[in-house]
Design a protein around this motif. Structure first.
Motif, PDB file in Angstrom:
ATOM      1  N   GLU A 109      26.768  -5.089 -35.359  1.00 59.35           N
ATOM      2  CA  GLU A 109      27.563  -4.451 -34.308  1.00 59.35           C
ATOM      3  C   GLU A 109      27.558  -2.932 -34.412  1.00 59.35           C
ATOM      4  OE1 GLU A 109      30.881  -8.013 -33.684  1.00 59.35           O
ATOM      5  OE2 GLU A 109      31.291  -6.365 -35.078  1.00 59.35           O
ATOM      6  N   THR A 110      27.455  -2.378 -35.631  1.00 56.30           N
ATOM      7  CA  THR A 110      27.683  -0.935 -35.798  1.00 56.30           C
ATOM      8  C   THR A 110      26.613  -0.189 -36.578  1.00 56.30           C
ATOM      9  OG1 THR A 110      28.986  -1.246 -37.830  1.00 56.30           O
ATOM     10  CG2 THR A 110      30.187  -1.320 -35.732  1.00 56.30           C
ATOM     11  N   ASN A 111      25.744  -0.885 -37.310  1.00 56.26           N
ATOM     12  CA  ASN A 111      24.733  -0.219 -38.140  1.00 56.26           C
ATOM     13  C   ASN A 111      23.475   0.015 -37.317  1.00 56.26           C
ATOM     14  OD1 ASN A 111      22.566   0.288 -39.988  1.00 56.26           O
ATOM     15  ND2 ASN A 111      23.817  -0.535 -41.653  1.00 56.26           N
ATOM     16  N   MET A 126      32.469 -16.254 -37.194  1.00 54.68           N
ATOM     17  CA  MET A 126      31.633 -15.095 -37.533  1.00 54.68           C
ATOM     18  C   MET A 126      30.164 -15.488 -37.614  1.00 54.68           C
ATOM     19  SD  MET A 126      33.938 -12.916 -40.268  1.00 54.68           S
ATOM     20  CE  MET A 126      34.605 -14.309 -41.193  1.00 54.68           C
ATOM     21  N   LEU A 154      27.733  -9.362 -39.844  1.00 57.32           N
ATOM     22  CA  LEU A 154      28.172  -9.258 -38.452  1.00 57.32           C
ATOM     23  C   LEU A 154      28.518  -7.815 -38.108  1.00 57.32           C
ATOM     24  CD1 LEU A 154      28.948 -10.464 -35.737  1.00 57.32           C
ATOM     25  CD2 LEU A 154      31.183 -11.048 -36.706  1.00 57.32           C
ATOM     26  N   ARG A 155      29.218  -7.133 -39.007  1.00 55.83           N
ATOM     27  CA  ARG A 155      29.565  -5.729 -38.772  1.00 55.83           C
ATOM     28  C   ARG A 155      28.306  -4.866 -38.651  1.00 55.83           C
ATOM     29  NH1 ARG A 155      32.168  -4.501 -43.359  1.00 55.83           N
ATOM     30  NH2 ARG A 155      33.938  -5.747 -42.654  1.00 55.83           N
ATOM     31  N   ASP A 156      27.312  -5.137 -39.509  1.00 60.92           N
ATOM     32  CA  ASP A 156      26.053  -4.395 -39.424  1.00 60.92           C
ATOM     33  C   ASP A 156      25.387  -4.592 -38.065  1.00 60.92           C
ATOM     34  OD1 ASP A 156      26.261  -3.361 -41.958  1.00 60.92           O
ATOM     35  OD2 ASP A 156      24.807  -4.730 -42.879  1.00 60.92           O
ATOM     36  N   ASP A 191      28.921 -15.682 -34.158  1.00 57.27           N
ATOM     37  CA  ASP A 191      28.760 -14.330 -33.607  1.00 57.27           C
ATOM     38  C   ASP A 191      27.518 -13.636 -34.152  1.00 57.27           C
ATOM     39  OD1 ASP A 191      31.018 -14.641 -32.083  1.00 57.27           O
ATOM     40  OD2 ASP A 191      32.324 -13.439 -33.377  1.00 57.27           O
ATOM     41  N   ARG A 221      24.902 -12.401 -31.489  1.00 56.84           N
ATOM     42  CA  ARG A 221      24.664 -10.954 -31.460  1.00 56.84           C
ATOM     43  C   ARG A 221      23.172 -10.647 -31.563  1.00 56.84           C
ATOM     44  NH1 ARG A 221      25.291  -6.133 -29.428  1.00 56.84           N
ATOM     45  NH2 ARG A 221      25.143  -4.436 -30.956  1.00 56.84           N
ATOM     46  N   GLU A 263      30.785 -11.577 -42.986  1.00 57.20           N
ATOM     47  CA  GLU A 263      31.521 -10.581 -42.206  1.00 57.20           C
ATOM     48  C   GLU A 263      30.810  -9.234 -42.194  1.00 57.20           C
ATOM     49  OE1 GLU A 263      36.073  -8.759 -41.850  1.00 57.20           O
ATOM     50  OE2 GLU A 263      35.509 -10.032 -43.552  1.00 57.20           O
ATOM     51  N   GLN A 264      30.199  -8.856 -43.312  1.00 65.68           N
ATOM     52  CA  GLN A 264      29.492  -7.576 -43.381  1.00 65.68           C
ATOM     53  C   GLN A 264      28.222  -7.594 -42.548  1.00 65.68           C
ATOM     54  OE1 GLN A 264      29.365  -7.758 -47.716  1.00 65.68           O
ATOM     55  NE2 GLN A 264      30.575  -5.876 -47.850  1.00 65.68           N
TER      56      GLN A 264
END
Length: 231
Positions: free
Chosen positions: A100-102, A163, A96-98, A166, A170, A93-94
């Motif tokens: 998208e946003t890092n 995830m 994937l977040r990276d 994704d 991504r 999950e982290q």
């Protein structure tokens, strides 16, 4: 050619197999960029401690992104740099977040010629507090192996599958169709050979989990044009 690499022996005993040449499609970038001796290539490593800079668990190890870069340089004659974005303890999950946003991560992926993804070690049900097997009982000694039934392991992996999908899609989106060598490695069983002696239930459960995870992981990778190798 960038895709014509030999089997590479990676850090901490990891091996990563080369992909066969593939045509570019709308869904995934081509894996056959044009390379000359004047070309400067970038290898990006994404994931958890398995690919990160070595720590106390593996002192003196060379991260597999660096070893892959050395092999690329030897094979192509090009200059190769490495951007290792691996972080110990990183979960699916982290990552994937990276992606998208890092900004540091997205910029690295956007500029990469080769990308290696290795994550999942920190998502095993006995190491997290949000799994359907034993819930918040993480870090318990001894590990309650009897709690990890086939059904709860399947539910845990099924929850993570979207995830994982994704993550790969991504990365493809960030490459915007640019020629890219796409690689990933599955999980190895870090309980086998560990200092603590595993009971039979632990051996059976850890092997079964890794098998189920690796099947899911490599299916998702292949669906997105990544070549999946053994960690």
């Amino acid at each position: 050619m960038l895709v014509g690499l030999m089997l590479l022996t990676l850090g901490c005993g990891t091996q990563l197999a080369p992909a066969t040449p593939r045509a570019s499609t709308q869904a995934a970038p081509s894996a056959s960029p044009s390379v000359t001796s004047a070309t400067e290539l970038v290898v990006v490593g994404l994931g958890d401690s398995i690919g990160a800079q070595p720590g106390p668990e593996c002192p003196g190890c060379t991260p597999f992104a660096d070893r892959y870069a050395d092999a690329l340089a030897a094979e192509t004659g090009a200059s190769v740099s490495v951007r290792n974005m691996g972080r110990p303890g990183l979960r699916v999950e982290q990552l994937l977040r990276d992606l998208e946003t890092n900004t540091a991560v997205t910029n690295a992926v956007s500029s990469a010629d080769a990308i290696i993804v290795a994550v999942g070690t920190s998502d095993t049900p006995w190491g997290v507090t949000d799994d359907p097997c034993d819930g918040p009982a993480t870090g318990v000694e001894p590990v309650p192996w009897e709690e990890y039934s086939d059904d709860c392991v399947a539910a845990h992996i099924a929850r993570l599958r979207p995830m994982v999908d994704d993550i790969f899609t991504r990365i493809i989106d960030l490459r915007s169709g640019a020629p890219t060598t796409l690689r990933t490695v599955n999980l190895y069983n870090d309980w086998i050979g560990f200092d603590a002696e595993l009971p039979p239930a632990g051996v059976e459960t850890s092997i079964a989990y890794n098998s189920a995870w690796n099947t899911m992981w490599c299916e998702s990778a292949a669906a997105n044009g990544f070549e999946c190798g053994d960690d």
